[in-house]
Design a protein around this motif. Structure first.
Motif, mmCIF file in Angstrom:
data_model
loop_
_atom_site.group_PDB
_atom_site.id
_atom_site.type_symbol
_atom_site.label_atom_id
_atom_site.label_comp_id
_atom_site.label_asym_id
_atom_site.label_seq_id
_atom_site.Cartn_x
_atom_site.Cartn_y
_atom_site.Cartn_z
ATOM 1 N N ARG A 3 19.609 86.244 15.780
ATOM 2 C CA ARG A 3 18.811 85.473 14.821
ATOM 3 C C ARG A 3 18.707 84.015 15.258
ATOM 4 N NH1 ARG A 3 21.826 86.186 10.587
ATOM 5 N NH2 ARG A 3 20.806 88.101 9.939
ATOM 6 N N SER A 4 19.813 83.496 15.774
ATOM 7 C CA SER A 4 19.826 82.105 16.232
ATOM 8 C C SER A 4 18.896 81.908 17.423
ATOM 9 C CB SER A 4 21.250 81.690 16.608
ATOM 10 O OG SER A 4 21.286 80.381 17.100
ATOM 11 N N VAL A 5 18.910 82.857 18.359
ATOM 12 C CA VAL A 5 18.038 82.767 19.533
ATOM 13 C C VAL A 5 16.571 82.787 19.120
ATOM 14 C CG1 VAL A 5 17.282 83.989 21.606
ATOM 15 C CG2 VAL A 5 19.725 83.736 21.132
ATOM 16 N N VAL A 6 16.233 83.651 18.155
ATOM 17 C CA VAL A 6 14.855 83.724 17.666
ATOM 18 C C VAL A 6 14.456 82.409 16.996
ATOM 19 C CG1 VAL A 6 13.323 84.845 16.008
ATOM 20 C CG2 VAL A 6 14.847 86.228 17.427
ATOM 21 N N ASN A 34 39.294 79.798 20.809
ATOM 22 C CA ASN A 34 38.684 79.763 22.137
ATOM 23 C C ASN A 34 37.167 79.868 21.995
ATOM 24 O OD1 ASN A 34 41.215 79.722 23.465
ATOM 25 N ND2 ASN A 34 41.379 81.947 23.273
ATOM 26 N N ASP A 35 36.477 79.514 23.048
ATOM 27 C CA ASP A 35 35.024 79.677 23.114
ATOM 28 C C ASP A 35 34.286 78.847 22.078
ATOM 29 O OD1 ASP A 35 35.386 81.577 25.170
ATOM 30 O OD2 ASP A 35 35.704 83.155 23.690
ATOM 31 N N VAL A 36 34.837 77.690 21.718
ATOM 32 C CA VAL A 36 34.111 76.771 20.846
ATOM 33 C C VAL A 36 34.041 75.402 21.516
ATOM 34 C CG1 VAL A 36 34.790 77.968 18.727
ATOM 35 C CG2 VAL A 36 36.158 76.024 19.545
ATOM 36 N N ILE A 37 33.070 74.614 21.098
ATOM 37 C CA ILE A 37 32.902 73.242 21.578
ATOM 38 C C ILE A 37 33.139 72.321 20.389
ATOM 39 C CG2 ILE A 37 31.280 71.584 22.583
ATOM 40 C CD1 ILE A 37 29.766 74.050 23.729
ATOM 41 N N SER A 89 46.444 58.654 9.617
ATOM 42 C CA SER A 89 45.026 58.923 9.847
ATOM 43 C C SER A 89 44.862 60.260 10.571
ATOM 44 C CB SER A 89 44.389 57.796 10.661
ATOM 45 O OG SER A 89 44.988 57.705 11.926
ATOM 46 N N PHE A 90 43.669 60.801 10.514
ATOM 47 C CA PHE A 90 43.387 62.052 11.227
ATOM 48 C C PHE A 90 41.925 62.048 11.641
ATOM 49 C CE2 PHE A 90 43.006 62.836 6.667
ATOM 50 C CZ PHE A 90 41.762 63.417 6.554
ATOM 51 N N ASP A 91 41.622 62.825 12.664
ATOM 52 C CA ASP A 91 40.263 62.892 13.191
ATOM 53 C C ASP A 91 39.504 64.067 12.574
ATOM 54 O OD1 ASP A 91 40.661 60.697 14.853
ATOM 55 O OD2 ASP A 91 41.397 61.942 16.509
ATOM 56 N N VAL A 92 38.210 63.864 12.399
ATOM 57 C CA VAL A 92 37.314 64.899 11.886
ATOM 58 C C VAL A 92 36.391 65.323 13.022
ATOM 59 C CG1 VAL A 92 35.492 65.431 10.210
ATOM 60 C CG2 VAL A 92 37.417 63.967 9.547
ATOM 61 N N TYR A 93 36.219 66.632 13.196
ATOM 62 C CA TYR A 93 35.497 67.177 14.343
ATOM 63 C C TYR A 93 34.274 67.985 13.907
ATOM 64 C CZ TYR A 93 39.778 66.096 16.898
ATOM 65 O OH TYR A 93 40.863 65.450 17.443
ATOM 66 N N PHE A 94 33.270 67.982 14.772
ATOM 67 C CA PHE A 94 32.128 68.882 14.658
ATOM 68 C C PHE A 94 32.358 70.008 15.661
ATOM 69 C CE2 PHE A 94 27.810 70.241 15.892
ATOM 70 C CZ PHE A 94 27.313 70.575 14.635
ATOM 71 N N VAL A 95 32.380 71.246 15.174
ATOM 72 C CA VAL A 95 32.764 72.401 15.996
ATOM 73 C C VAL A 95 31.647 73.437 15.953
ATOM 74 C CG1 VAL A 95 34.533 74.162 16.400
ATOM 75 C CG2 VAL A 95 35.170 71.984 15.319
ATOM 76 N N TYR A 96 31.338 74.012 17.121
ATOM 77 C CA TYR A 96 30.327 75.064 17.158
ATOM 78 C C TYR A 96 30.639 76.022 18.313
ATOM 79 C CZ TYR A 96 28.182 71.953 20.690
ATOM 80 O OH TYR A 96 27.941 71.152 21.783
ATOM 81 N N PRO A 97 30.136 77.255 18.242
ATOM 82 C CA PRO A 97 30.452 78.241 19.286
ATOM 83 C C PRO A 97 29.757 77.922 20.598
ATOM 84 C CG PRO A 97 28.950 79.179 17.676
ATOM 85 C CD PRO A 97 29.355 77.847 17.139
ATOM 86 N N GLY A 98 30.446 78.196 21.695
ATOM 87 C CA GLY A 98 29.869 77.955 23.015
ATOM 88 C C GLY A 98 28.572 78.708 23.222
ATOM 89 N N GLU A 99 28.425 79.875 22.574
ATOM 90 C CA GLU A 99 27.197 80.667 22.736
ATOM 91 C C GLU A 99 25.965 79.947 22.203
ATOM 92 O OE1 GLU A 99 28.170 85.323 22.459
ATOM 93 O OE2 GLU A 99 28.871 84.174 20.736
ATOM 94 N N LEU A 100 26.172 78.973 21.297
ATOM 95 C CA LEU A 100 25.040 78.269 20.704
ATOM 96 C C LEU A 100 24.869 76.867 21.279
ATOM 97 C CD1 LEU A 100 25.351 79.268 16.917
ATOM 98 C CD2 LEU A 100 24.035 80.365 18.732
ATOM 99 N N ARG A 101 25.419 76.628 22.460
ATOM 100 C CA ARG A 101 25.326 75.281 23.039
ATOM 101 C C ARG A 101 23.876 74.862 23.293
ATOM 102 N NH1 ARG A 101 28.373 77.675 26.942
ATOM 103 N NH2 ARG A 101 29.995 76.094 26.750
ATOM 104 N N SER A 137 18.662 74.316 19.491
ATOM 105 C CA SER A 137 18.025 73.053 19.111
ATOM 106 C C SER A 137 18.418 72.641 17.699
ATOM 107 C CB SER A 137 16.506 73.178 19.227
ATOM 108 O OG SER A 137 16.010 74.219 18.402
ATOM 109 N N ARG A 138 18.606 73.621 16.802
ATOM 110 C CA ARG A 138 19.030 73.296 15.430
ATOM 111 C C ARG A 138 20.398 72.618 15.440
ATOM 112 N NH1 ARG A 138 20.269 78.122 13.239
ATOM 113 N NH2 ARG A 138 20.306 78.862 15.384
ATOM 114 N N LEU A 139 21.323 73.185 16.201
ATOM 115 C CA LEU A 139 22.663 72.610 16.282
ATOM 116 C C LEU A 139 22.643 71.248 16.949
ATOM 117 C CD1 LEU A 139 25.146 75.476 17.183
ATOM 118 C CD2 LEU A 139 25.242 73.936 15.242
ATOM 119 N N SER A 140 21.816 71.113 17.979
ATOM 120 C CA SER A 140 21.763 69.858 18.725
ATOM 121 C C SER A 140 21.312 68.708 17.831
ATOM 122 C CB SER A 140 20.824 70.006 19.924
ATOM 123 O OG SER A 140 20.715 68.785 20.619
ATOM 124 N N VAL A 141 20.225 68.912 17.066
ATOM 125 C CA VAL A 141 19.723 67.822 16.230
ATOM 126 C C VAL A 141 20.676 67.545 15.072
ATOM 127 C CG1 VAL A 141 17.324 68.166 16.894
ATOM 128 C CG2 VAL A 141 18.221 69.377 14.881
#
Length: 297
Positions: A79-82, A150-153, A264-276, A279-283
Motif C-alpha cells: 500500500r505504501s509503494v502504491v 533492527n531494520d529501522v532508521i 533530559s532525554f532525546d526524542v527520535y523520529f523512527v521509521y522502517p528501513g523498507e520505507l526509506r 515521499s510521504r515519510l520524507s516530507v
C-alpha cells in the motif's frame, strides 16, 4: 485461505477480543465472530480459546498469527509503494507516539502539515507502549527513547528537558519548597510503576536529592502516563517532574524550584528501513525536524 477471513483473524489476535477487532475493522462483533468461525471450519482447527477476559490463541492460532503478521506487513508495504507512486506525496500515514507527546506536542502541528500536504491523511496512534515499526504496525514513530528494533532508521528530533511543577492551588495550600530537601514534606506524584511505565527517567521527582541507595520519597499518587500526571498536577494533588514539551503553554502550572533540572532525554523520529524511499515519510520527517528546531530555539 481467504484474505478477508485472515485479516479478521489477525485483527482479533492483535486486539485480543472480538470487540477490539470489530473496532479495528469497522465491522459488527457478530460479523467478526462469523468470519473467525468460518476460518476455523475451513482449517478444521480451533484458533482461539474464548474467555471472559478475551481471546487467547490456541497453538494453531499462535502459529497462524505469526504468518498473518508477515502478510499484514507485506500488504502495508505494498500500500505504501502504491501511495508513493503518485507525483505528489499522498495517501495514509500512520504515526505512533506516546499519549502526552502525541496529544500535546504533535497533534497541534498536524494542521500546519496538512496545509502543506493536503493529500496526506495522518492517522495518530497514541500509546505509551512500543509499536512494531519494523513489522509495519505503523509507518513511523515519535519516541522519547532510542529504538531497540533492527531494520529501522531513526533521527533525533529534539532534547526534552524536565522540571518540577505544581498548581497554584497546591502551593497556596502547602507552600512552595525552598530547596530539594523540602520536597520530603511535600506531596509527590510519581511516574510508575516501572513495569507499566515504559518511558525512562520520569520518576525523578521522588528521588532527586536522595543519596545513592536511599529509598525514594513516598508518592501520594502514581500514574503510568505523563498525561495523567499532568492532569493530577493541574488538579492540585501535588508536585511532579514533567517534560517541558508537556508543560509549555499550560498557564495553570507553576514551576517549582525552577533552577533544579531533571534528567533530559532525546526524542527520535523512527521509521522502517523498507520505507526509506517513501515521499510521504520524507516530507513528514523534514517537517518535524524543522518544527523541533523552531520549538527548541
Amino acid at each position: 485461505m481467504d484474505w478477508d477471513k485472515l485479516k479478521t483473524f489477525h485483527a482479533a489476535a492483535e486486539a485480543g477480543s472480538l470487540t477490539g477487532a470489530a473496532d479495528i475493522l469497522l465491522l459488527s462483533q457478530s460479523a467478526v465472530s462469523r468470519q473467525i468461525a468460518a476460518l476455523e471450519e475451513d482449517l478444521g482447527v480451533k484458533l482461539f480459546h474464548r474467555h471472559a477476559r478475551g481471546l487467547i490463541p490456541t497453538e494453531p492460532g499462535r502459529l497462524l498469527h505469526e504468518v498473518t503478521k508477515e502478510i499484514a506487513a507485506k500488504v502495508a508495504l505494498a500500500r505504501s509503494v502504491v501511495d508513493d507512486s503518485h507525483d505528489n506525496p499522498s495517501g495514509d500515514l500512520r504515526v505512533t507516539a506516546p499519549t502526552a507527546l502525541g496529544a500535546i506536542w504533535l497533534a497541534p502541528r498536524i494542521a500546519k502539515f496538512r496545509d502543506a500536504y493536503p493529500d496526506i491523511r495522518v492517522h495518530l496512534l497514541l500509546d505509551d507502549h512500543e509499536f512494531d515499526i519494523a513489522g509495519l504496525e505503523a509507518d513511523c514513530a515519535i519516541r522519547p527513547w532510542e529504538s531497540t528494533q533492527n531494520d529501522v532508521i531513526q533521527r533525533k528530533l529534539l532534547t526534552a528537558r524536565q522540571h518540577l511543577f505544581a498548581s497554584q492551588s497546591y502551593l497556596d495550600r502547602e507552600g512552595a519548597p525552598k530547596s530539594v530537601a523540602d520536597l520530603d514534606r511535600h506531596h509527590i506524584i510519581r511516574y510508575g510503576p516501572p513495569q507499566m511505565a515504559p518511558i525512562r527517567n520520569l520518576e525523578w521527582a521522588a528521588s532527586i536529592g536522595r543519596k545513592p541507595g536511599e529509598p525514594p520519597r513516598p508518592a501520594v499518587m502514581e500514574a503510568n502516563t505523563i498525561y495523567a500526571i499532568l492532569r493530577a498536577v493541574e488538579s492540585g494533588i501535588g508536585i511532579a517532574g514533567l517534560p517541558d514539551y508537556v508543560t509549555r503553554g499550560h498557564d495553570t502550572l507553576v514551576p517549582v524550584l525552577p533552577d533544579t533540572d531533571g534528567p533530559s532525554f532525546d526524542v527520535y523520529f523512527v521509521y522502517p528501513g523498507e520505507l526509506r524511499g517513501s515521499s510521504r515519510l520524507s516530507v513528514f520527517r523534514e517537517f518535524l525536524l524543522q518544527e523541533a528546531k523552531d520549538w527548541e530555539s
